[in-house]
Design a protein around this motif. Sequence first.
Motif, PDB file in Angstrom:
ATOM      1  N   ALA A  21       0.836  -1.202   0.000  1.00 49.04           N
ATOM      2  CA  ALA A  21       0.000   0.000   0.000  1.00 49.04           C
ATOM      3  C   ALA A  21       0.873   1.254   0.000  1.00 49.04           C
ATOM      4  CB  ALA A  21      -0.927  -0.007   1.205  1.00 49.04           C
ATOM      5  N   ALA A  22       1.996   1.197   0.717  1.00 57.79           N
ATOM      6  CA  ALA A  22       2.893   2.363   0.751  1.00 57.79           C
ATOM      7  C   ALA A  22       3.571   2.589  -0.587  1.00 57.79           C
ATOM      8  CB  ALA A  22       3.946   2.159   1.838  1.00 57.79           C
ATOM      9  N   GLU A  23       3.816   1.509  -1.339  1.00 53.82           N
ATOM     10  CA  GLU A  23       4.424   1.641  -2.671  1.00 53.82           C
ATOM     11  C   GLU A  23       3.445   2.242  -3.676  1.00 53.82           C
ATOM     12  OE1 GLU A  23       5.977  -2.048  -4.098  1.00 53.82           O
ATOM     13  OE2 GLU A  23       7.326  -2.283  -2.407  1.00 53.82           O
ATOM     14  N   HIS A  24       2.191   1.944  -3.521  1.00 52.74           N
ATOM     15  CA  HIS A  24       1.161   2.393  -4.463  1.00 52.74           C
ATOM     16  C   HIS A  24       0.052   3.107  -3.704  1.00 52.74           C
ATOM     17  CE1 HIS A  24       3.175  -0.184  -7.329  1.00 52.74           C
ATOM     18  NE2 HIS A  24       3.065  -1.197  -6.487  1.00 52.74           N
ATOM     19  N   PRO A  25       0.338   4.314  -3.225  1.00 54.49           N
ATOM     20  CA  PRO A  25      -0.695   5.019  -2.456  1.00 54.49           C
ATOM     21  C   PRO A  25      -1.923   5.299  -3.319  1.00 54.49           C
ATOM     22  CG  PRO A  25       1.241   6.423  -2.799  1.00 54.49           C
ATOM     23  CD  PRO A  25       1.548   5.082  -3.408  1.00 54.49           C
TER      24      PRO A  25
END
Length: 114
Positions: free
Chosen positions: A107-111
């Motif tokens: 999720a942090a890689e693809h906000p």
Amino acid sequence: MQVPLYQAKAEFFRMLGHPVRIRVLELLGEGPRQVRDLLADIEIEPSSLSQQLAVLRRAGIVTSHRDGSAVVYTLAGPDVADLMRAARRILTEMLSGRSELAEALRAAEHPATG
């Protein structure tokens, strides 16, 4: 000289540290089993199973008796089955935590945009 309890525990867990022994204990946690049934469930060579059963028997974790021509193995007490269930719960929680961490990292890689 008496062995410290922590050292005895370490020896106990080392003795459990073989996949075949763990599988045998899981199966025996469901109830007594004949050797032929253990062989069918674990799918290893009879000599290998015999060796692992001997280790568990010497440690006093399993007992055996003859029923006619068959040898039947049983857990020496219910605590071992409890230990196998506790290990499953601990591993499930550990893996669940890793899964949640992996999801958070993804999720942090693809906000989300919005």
